[in-house]
Design an enzyme around this catalytic site. Structure first.
Site, mmCIF file in Angstrom:
data_model
loop_
_atom_site.group_PDB
_atom_site.id
_atom_site.type_symbol
_atom_site.label_atom_id
_atom_site.label_comp_id
_atom_site.label_asym_id
_atom_site.label_seq_id
_atom_site.Cartn_x
_atom_site.Cartn_y
_atom_site.Cartn_z
ATOM 1 N N SER A 149 -12.722 -1.784 -18.076
ATOM 2 C CA SER A 149 -13.224 -0.754 -17.153
ATOM 3 C C SER A 149 -13.242 0.602 -17.844
ATOM 4 C CB SER A 149 -12.293 -0.655 -15.933
ATOM 5 O OG SER A 149 -12.670 0.418 -15.109
ATOM 6 N N TYR A 168 -3.544 0.830 -11.624
ATOM 7 C CA TYR A 168 -4.786 0.063 -11.834
ATOM 8 C C TYR A 168 -5.360 0.393 -13.213
ATOM 9 C CZ TYR A 168 -9.600 -1.387 -11.877
ATOM 10 O OH TYR A 168 -10.796 -1.950 -12.271
HETATM 11 N N1 LIG Z 1 -16.592 -2.613 -9.222
HETATM 12 C C1 LIG Z 1 -16.229 -1.720 -10.126
HETATM 13 O O1 LIG Z 1 -16.499 -0.532 -9.991
HETATM 14 C C2 LIG Z 1 -15.536 -2.152 -11.377
HETATM 15 C C3 LIG Z 1 -15.555 -1.281 -12.486
HETATM 16 C C4 LIG Z 1 -14.914 -1.675 -13.639
HETATM 17 C C5 LIG Z 1 -14.268 -2.874 -13.701
HETATM 18 N N2 LIG Z 1 -14.245 -3.700 -12.610
HETATM 19 C C6 LIG Z 1 -13.559 -4.973 -12.722
HETATM 20 O O2 LIG Z 1 -14.476 -6.006 -12.470
HETATM 21 C C7 LIG Z 1 -13.767 -7.162 -12.048
HETATM 22 C C8 LIG Z 1 -14.494 -7.790 -10.870
HETATM 23 O O3 LIG Z 1 -14.494 -6.898 -9.785
HETATM 24 P P1 LIG Z 1 -15.759 -6.692 -8.826
HETATM 25 O O4 LIG Z 1 -16.210 -5.309 -8.992
HETATM 26 O O5 LIG Z 1 -16.715 -7.794 -8.984
HETATM 27 O O6 LIG Z 1 -15.015 -6.761 -7.394
HETATM 28 P P2 LIG Z 1 -14.979 -7.869 -6.243
HETATM 29 O O7 LIG Z 1 -16.347 -8.094 -5.715
HETATM 30 O O8 LIG Z 1 -13.917 -7.403 -5.324
HETATM 31 O O9 LIG Z 1 -14.522 -9.180 -7.004
HETATM 32 C C9 LIG Z 1 -13.182 -9.412 -7.385
HETATM 33 C C10 LIG Z 1 -13.034 -10.882 -7.645
HETATM 34 O O10 LIG Z 1 -11.695 -11.154 -8.101
HETATM 35 C C11 LIG Z 1 -11.214 -12.257 -7.378
HETATM 36 N N3 LIG Z 1 -9.759 -12.262 -7.290
HETATM 37 C C12 LIG Z 1 -8.935 -11.292 -6.829
HETATM 38 N N4 LIG Z 1 -7.657 -11.706 -6.864
HETATM 39 C C13 LIG Z 1 -7.688 -12.980 -7.332
HETATM 40 C C14 LIG Z 1 -6.694 -13.947 -7.586
HETATM 41 N N5 LIG Z 1 -5.388 -13.710 -7.356
HETATM 42 N N6 LIG Z 1 -7.066 -15.150 -8.066
HETATM 43 C C15 LIG Z 1 -8.368 -15.414 -8.294
HETATM 44 N N7 LIG Z 1 -9.350 -14.528 -8.109
HETATM 45 C C16 LIG Z 1 -9.011 -13.326 -7.614
HETATM 46 C C17 LIG Z 1 -11.869 -12.168 -6.008
HETATM 47 O O11 LIG Z 1 -11.944 -13.440 -5.394
HETATM 48 P P3 LIG Z 1 -11.029 -13.967 -4.182
HETATM 49 O O12 LIG Z 1 -10.726 -12.786 -3.308
HETATM 50 O O13 LIG Z 1 -11.910 -14.997 -3.547
HETATM 51 O O14 LIG Z 1 -9.824 -14.554 -4.842
HETATM 52 C C18 LIG Z 1 -13.277 -11.713 -6.408
HETATM 53 O O15 LIG Z 1 -14.059 -12.835 -6.740
HETATM 54 C C19 LIG Z 1 -12.329 -6.714 -11.760
HETATM 55 O O16 LIG Z 1 -11.513 -7.099 -12.855
HETATM 56 C C20 LIG Z 1 -12.446 -5.199 -11.701
HETATM 57 O O17 LIG Z 1 -11.256 -4.574 -12.080
HETATM 58 C C21 LIG Z 1 -14.878 -3.366 -11.447
#
Ligand SMILES: NC(=O)c1ccc[n+]([C@@H]2O[C@H](COP(=O)([O-])OP(=O)(O)OC[C@H]3O[C@@H](n4cnc5c(N)ncnc54)[C@H](OP(=O)(O)O)[C@@H]3O)[C@@H](O)[C@H]2O)c1
Length: 251
Positions: A143, A156
């Site tokens: 990130s 975080y």
């Molecule tokens: N969106 C942003 O702005 C952003 C920016 C930089 C980096 N990121 C990173 O991108 C990644 C994906 O996030 P996203 O933006 O796609 O958000 P999201 O739509 O909230 O997706 C998060 C995913 O992680 C899964 N997850 C959470 N806890 C889990 C667990 N204990 N076991 C298995 N799966 C788990 C959730 O699935 P379940 O709830 O079904 O388990 C969901 O599929 C994360 O690592 C986040 O830190 C996001």
């Protein structure tokens, strides 16, 4: 028609929404068989059907909590058994909770550490013997928060600094065995993700609701970056930053 990842196999954690679901779609469109991991089983089952129907690949819905090392080991074994090996691990599952250090509960702290740190370690450890055999790729979703200090949610942010540090050190350990390790650092992406405590800077709520199209990165753009990274050979992408164009102006 030949597709760039025909015959390859992938595991995507956090595949039930956002970046993970978009990535699973992109890898399948490129020909890869994909194991889908997250906790929300029905989301995975629906996505499995979509991928198999649309892209003529095999997909597996494997309900997994990445905080549970046995479940993560079983996830990787399922992919290897079903698809005959493992070429790509996408370490994507992650979340943010709480805000300032003083106000962060121990439960919120542990949830972030267990998911964002332990989960990526468990998956990497389980996948390494197989990606070593396939000379495959491990992709970490880092990130912007893991590249620069930030005034909100330091825990975080620190999990994402850990992700990058771990990824590059794993690359140093296994690069000479033909394993590629890549980190992708998105800025804000329009998903279900939220960063409580980001306050006046961004408002609050899910990023897909807070940002209009064009104001932040789309999950499909991150997915495209993962697919690009996954097909690099014999070289590798070490790190790739994906920001909305005004990110550094706002920063
Ligand atoms: N969106 C942003 O702005 C952003 C920016 C930089 C980096 N990121 C990173 O991108 C990644 C994906 O996030 P996203 O933006 O796609 O958000 P999201 O739509 O909230 O997706 C998060 C995913 O992680 C899964 N997850 C959470 N806890 C889990 C667990 N204990 N076991 C298995 N799966 C788990 C959730 O699935 P379940 O709830 O079904 O388990 C969901 O599929 C994360 O690592 C986040 O830190 C996001």
């Amino acid at each position: 028609m030949t597709r760039p990842l025909d015959g390859k196999s992938a595991v995507v954690t956090g595949a039930s929404s956002g970046i993970g679901a978009a990535t699973a779609r992109h890898l399948a469109r490129d020909g890869a068989n994909v194991a889908l991991a997250a906790r929300r089983k029905q989301h995975l089952v629906d996505l499995r059907e979509e991928l198999e129907d649309e892209f003529d690949v095999e997909a597996a819905a494997v309900p997994t909590d990445v905080r549970e090392e046995v479940m993560v080991e079983e996830l990787v074994e399922t992919a290897v058994d079903r698809f005959g090996g493992l070429d790509v691990l996408v370490n994507n599952a992650g979340l943010a909770r709480g805000s300032s250090v003083e106000d962060l509960s121990t439960d919120e702290y542990r949830l972030m550490m267990d998911t964002n740190v332990d989960g990526m370690f468990f998956a990497t450890r389980a996948a390494l013997p197989h990606v070593r055999e396939s000379e495959g790729t491990i992709v970490f979703i880092g990130s912007f928060a893991g590249q620069y200090p930030r005034p909100f949610n330091p825990v975080y942010a620190a999990t994402k600094w850990w992700t990058r540090g771990f990824a590059h050190s794993v690359a140093a350990q296994v690069g000479d065995e033909g394993v590629a390790v890549s980190v992708i650092n998105p800025a804000a992406v329009r998903t279900e993700f939220e960063v409580p405590g980001s306050g006046d800077l961004d408002g609050s709520g899910k990023f897909k609701d807070r940002f209009a199209p064009g104001e932040a990165v789309e999950p499909e753009e991150v997915a495209e970056a993962v697919a690009y990274v996954a097909r690099q050979s014999p070289s590798m992408v070490s790190e790739l930053d994906l920001y909305n164009r005004d990110k550094l102006t706002l920063f």
